[in-house]
Design an enzyme around this catalytic site. Sequence first.
Site, short mmCIF file in Angstrom:
data_model
loop_
_atom_site.label_atom_id
_atom_site.label_comp_id
_atom_site.label_asym_id
_atom_site.label_seq_id
_atom_site.Cartn_x
_atom_site.Cartn_y
_atom_site.Cartn_z
N HIS A 67 6.20 -12.14 5.74
CA HIS A 67 5.97 -11.63 4.38
C HIS A 67 7.28 -11.27 3.73
O HIS A 67 8.17 -10.71 4.37
CB HIS A 67 5.04 -10.40 4.39
CG HIS A 67 5.47 -9.31 5.32
ND1 HIS A 67 5.22 -9.35 6.67
CD2 HIS A 67 6.13 -8.15 5.09
CE1 HIS A 67 5.71 -8.25 7.25
NE2 HIS A 67 6.27 -7.51 6.32
N ILE B 64 0.83 -1.21 0.00
CA ILE B 64 0.00 0.00 0.00
C ILE B 64 0.87 1.27 0.00
O ILE B 64 0.39 2.34 -0.37
CB ILE B 64 -0.94 -0.03 1.23
CG1 ILE B 64 -2.18 0.81 1.00
CG2 ILE B 64 -0.24 0.38 2.50
CD1 ILE B 64 -3.27 0.58 2.04
N GLY C 271 12.18 -2.73 11.23
CA GLY C 271 11.07 -2.19 10.45
C GLY C 271 9.89 -3.12 10.29
O GLY C 271 8.96 -2.80 9.56
P1 AMP Z 1 6.90 -4.61 7.36
O1 AMP Z 1 7.05 -3.16 7.77
O2 AMP Z 1 8.16 -5.25 6.85
O3 AMP Z 1 6.23 -5.41 8.46
O4 AMP Z 1 5.94 -4.63 6.10
C1 AMP Z 1 4.57 -4.38 6.20
C2 AMP Z 1 4.19 -3.75 4.90
O5 AMP Z 1 2.80 -3.84 4.77
C3 AMP Z 1 4.55 -2.26 4.79
O6 AMP Z 1 5.45 -2.07 3.70
C4 AMP Z 1 3.20 -1.58 4.57
O7 AMP Z 1 3.27 -0.53 3.64
C5 AMP Z 1 2.36 -2.73 4.04
N1 AMP Z 1 0.94 -2.61 4.28
C6 AMP Z 1 0.30 -2.20 5.41
N2 AMP Z 1 -1.03 -2.29 5.27
C7 AMP Z 1 -1.26 -2.77 4.02
C8 AMP Z 1 -2.42 -3.07 3.26
N3 AMP Z 1 -3.66 -2.91 3.77
N4 AMP Z 1 -2.28 -3.53 2.00
C9 AMP Z 1 -1.05 -3.68 1.47
N5 AMP Z 1 0.11 -3.44 2.14
C10 AMP Z 1 0.00 -2.97 3.39
#
Ligand code: AMP
Length: 117
Positions: free
Chosen positions: A103, A36, A96
């Site tokens: 993921h 996102i 982070g």
């Molecule tokens: P991390 O910070 O490595 O845990 O990655 C989580 C990721 O999820 C971040 O890069 C966010 O931008 C992404 N994210 C959060 N909410 C959503 C969502 N609803 N759809 C897609 N990506 C998301």
Amino acid sequence: MVGEPQADCLFCKIVAGDVPATLVRESPTTLAFRDINPQAPTHVLVIPKAHHQDAAALAIEAPELAADVLREAGEVAAEEKAESYRIVFNTGSGAGQTVFHAHAHVLGGRGLQWPPG
Ligand code: AMP
Ligand code: ZN
């Protein structure tokens, strides 16, 4: 139980269809959807449908599923025509990680600095 959906987990909600996402690929065991808040022209998240806290836990708890995630990450890069790309697993809040459902970030479509920040 290990791998069971967690009520407070954003990515479990995406798997359940309760939170929308822009899907890129789906396999029987994984989902790939656009981040996102993209940090590169290609920024796709590949997740196991089952809940595991982070990449290392995934590899211990479900090694074949960890391989599925890596294979799908490669398929995403190929579909996006990213010849060079980076697969990132942020692990722990200091690195982070904000969503504690394993993921892979697949990043590509621009030059990627090494070492990363
Ligand atoms: P991390 O910070 O490595 O845990 O990655 C989580 C990721 O999820 C971040 O890069 C966010 O931008 C992404 N994210 C959060 N909410 C959503 C969502 N609803 N759809 C897609 N990506 C998301
Ligand atoms: Zn989850």
